[in-house]
Structures are given as structure tokens and as C-alpha cells.
Design a protein around this motif. Structure first.
Motif, mmCIF file in Angstrom:
data_model
loop_
_atom_site.group_PDB
_atom_site.id
_atom_site.type_symbol
_atom_site.label_atom_id
_atom_site.label_comp_id
_atom_site.label_asym_id
_atom_site.label_seq_id
_atom_site.Cartn_x
_atom_site.Cartn_y
_atom_site.Cartn_z
ATOM 1 N N ASP A 1 55.243 -37.884 45.982
ATOM 2 C CA ASP A 1 54.637 -37.303 44.747
ATOM 3 C C ASP A 1 53.406 -36.304 45.163
ATOM 4 O OD1 ASP A 1 56.501 -38.520 43.246
ATOM 5 O OD2 ASP A 1 55.270 -40.302 43.019
ATOM 6 N N ALA A 2 52.825 -36.629 45.930
ATOM 7 C CA ALA A 2 51.402 -35.743 46.265
ATOM 8 C C ALA A 2 52.123 -34.475 46.945
ATOM 9 C CB ALA A 2 50.628 -36.654 47.479
ATOM 10 N N ASP B 1 52.991 -31.974 44.234
ATOM 11 C CA ASP B 1 51.734 -31.347 43.742
ATOM 12 C C ASP B 1 51.277 -30.233 44.607
ATOM 13 O OD1 ASP B 1 51.593 -32.672 41.221
ATOM 14 O OD2 ASP B 1 50.289 -34.247 42.141
ATOM 15 N N LEU B 2 51.044 -30.442 46.004
ATOM 16 C CA LEU B 2 50.488 -29.592 46.846
ATOM 17 C C LEU B 2 51.300 -28.473 47.177
ATOM 18 C CD1 LEU B 2 48.317 -31.802 49.092
ATOM 19 C CD2 LEU B 2 47.550 -30.820 47.108
ATOM 20 N N ALA C 1 52.663 -26.324 43.956
ATOM 21 C CA ALA C 1 51.580 -25.691 43.215
ATOM 22 C C ALA C 1 50.733 -25.109 44.282
ATOM 23 C CB ALA C 1 51.018 -26.407 42.083
ATOM 24 N N THR D 1 48.604 -26.623 53.201
ATOM 25 C CA THR D 1 48.261 -28.267 53.217
ATOM 26 C C THR D 1 48.347 -28.699 54.483
ATOM 27 O OG1 THR D 1 49.482 -28.127 51.118
ATOM 28 C CG2 THR D 1 49.331 -30.300 52.284
ATOM 29 N N ALA E 1 45.376 -36.813 48.926
ATOM 30 C CA ALA E 1 45.942 -36.529 47.494
ATOM 31 C C ALA E 1 47.030 -37.926 47.050
ATOM 32 C CB ALA E 1 46.808 -35.413 47.511
ATOM 33 N N ASP F 1 59.918 -28.546 35.561
ATOM 34 C CA ASP F 1 58.640 -28.996 36.487
ATOM 35 C C ASP F 1 58.707 -27.565 37.239
ATOM 36 O OD1 ASP F 1 56.794 -29.467 38.078
ATOM 37 O OD2 ASP F 1 57.431 -31.544 38.236
ATOM 38 N N ARG G 1 57.083 -26.735 39.452
ATOM 39 C CA ARG G 1 56.960 -27.101 41.085
ATOM 40 C C ARG G 1 58.239 -27.397 41.668
ATOM 41 N NH1 ARG G 1 53.530 -32.449 40.408
ATOM 42 N NH2 ARG G 1 55.370 -32.720 38.809
#
Length: 219
Positions: free
Chosen positions: A30-31, A34-35, A38, A45, A53, A117, A119
Motif C-alpha cells: 500500500d505504501a 503511494d510512493l 505518485a 524511493t 511510509a 486510481d 497510481r
């Protein structure tokens, strides 16, 4: 010792080791969505940033994954799996419909799942590109699965007398490139159209492939 660290075993807090491990893995994925999907993106990262995160430690990261590339590989497969599940559900629901309506339902499901989404679109069409030979092989394998799905739909349409008989693999491979490119450009704001208009355009392209000019369904 090379490889992942060994996760603790036994029950803790009412959860088994397997349940805790699945929760940690979910939090990392899930993190990563996000990273990677996006800002700042996969290449910017770090393991430390991803762990922070996720609200976990770097030690816990290495209990689940060897590298950040492993995380991206797992996330890419998961995003594709979500889209494939949506497509198969739509195909089942559209059983018996005429070709144009069936194709519209399938592409609406695919585009809608990814576009729900942004992402997911970035993971599928941007971040996975050019990372390593291993991930290129995975990306092309997933693309081949989509080609197989289109060929299966085309062959079924031929059997129903709704499409011209031919080998559709080459056309399907080219068409998948159009699908990916159009959805990416639409998501990036480079195409001035609604998602519904994008789906309609893809359906028109597919019908043009399946029903070429001069083809007579009566033989």
C-alpha cells in the motif's frame, strides 16, 4: 547471509505469524502504491522511505522483500490482477450480448478499473518500464496475457459469425499498444476527452480490426 531475514514465528496479539506477515506485506505494498504510483516514484524511493511510509522498520522490510524491485514486481502483478478480474467479470456479465456491446462492457471495465486510481496507470505504464531485464520480461509476459485475451474474444466472435476469420495475434499485439498508449496519454491530460469517449474510440478501433472493409458476415 544473503536473502531475506527470517520473520518471527508463533502467535502474538491473537494473530498467527502468517497473519502478521500478510499484514506487513500489505502495508508495504500500500505504501509502495503511494510512493511508486505518485511522488516521488520508484526510482527516487529508498527502503527507508518506504518503510517509514508503511509505519514499519527496514528490518521488517527485509523480512518480506529482498529489494525495492521485488516490491515493484509484486505491485505490478497485483495492479494487473485487479484489472484482469474486472475484465473477466465484465465478460461473464456480457455473455450473449452482440459484439459491440460486449466489447464496450469489457473495455469499460478495464479502463474504469485503471482510471479509478491514477497510481495504477503510472505503475502499469510508466514506473515498470526499463527498470531491469527481469521486470521487462514480466511486463511483456503480462502484455502477452492481454493479447491472448483479445485473441480469445476475437476467435469467439468469429465462431459466432460476428468477425472475419483470420489469425488475430499480430493485430491484437498492435491494438494492445494503442490501448496502453491512449489510456496513458488520457491519464496524463494529453488527450482532451472523457473516459467514456476513450472507451468508445477503443471499441471502434477493435471493431474495425474484427470487421474489415469489404467483409460480408454472410460469407
Amino acid at each position: 547471509m544473503p536473502g531475506r531475514l527470517r520473520a518471527p514465528t508463533g502467535r502474538y496479539g491473537g494473530k498467527t505469524a502468517a497473519q502478521r506477515q500478510a499484514e506487513r506485506r500489505r502495508r508495504f505494498l500500500d505504501a509502495a502504491l503511494d510512493l511508486f504510483g505518485a511522488d516521488p516514484g520508484f526510482r527516487a524511493t529508498t527502503v527507508a522511505a518506504l518503510s517509514e511510509a508503511a509505519g514499519l522498520s527496514t528490518r521488517q522490510f527485509y523480512e518480506e522483500f529482498r529489494t525495492l524491485e521485488d516490491v515493484l514486481a509484486a505491485l505490478h502483478l497485483e495492479v494487473n490482477g485487479w484489472a484482469e478480474a474486472a475484465v473477466l467479470e465484465a465478460a461473464t456479465g456480457a455473455a450473449g450480448l452482440p459484439l459491440a456491446e460486449r466489447a464496450t462492457a469489457i473495455f469499460r471495465a478495464y479502463a474504469g478499473n485503471l482510471a479509478a486510481d491514477p497510481r495504477r496507470i503510472r505503475i502499469t505504464f510508466v514506473e515498470i518500464i526499463g527498470v531491469s531485464p527481469r521486470l521487462e520480461e514480466q511486463r511483456l509476459a503480462r502484455r502477452a496475457n492481454w493479447v491472448d485475451l483479445i485473441c480469445a474474444e476475437a476467435d469467439a466472435a468469429v465462431a459466432r459469425g460476428e468477425a472475419a476469420p483470420r489469425d488475430y495475434r499480430l493485430a491484437a499485439t498492435g491494438f494492445i499498444g494503442s490501448v496502453n498508449g491512449l489510456l496513458h496519454d488520457w491519464s496524463a491530460g494529453w488527450v482532451d476527452a472523457t473516459l467514456e469517449e476513450v472507451v468508445d474510440e477503443l471499441v471502434r478501433q477493435l471493431l474495425g480490426i474484427l470487421r474489415p472493409a469489404g467483409w460480408d458476415p454472410r460469407g
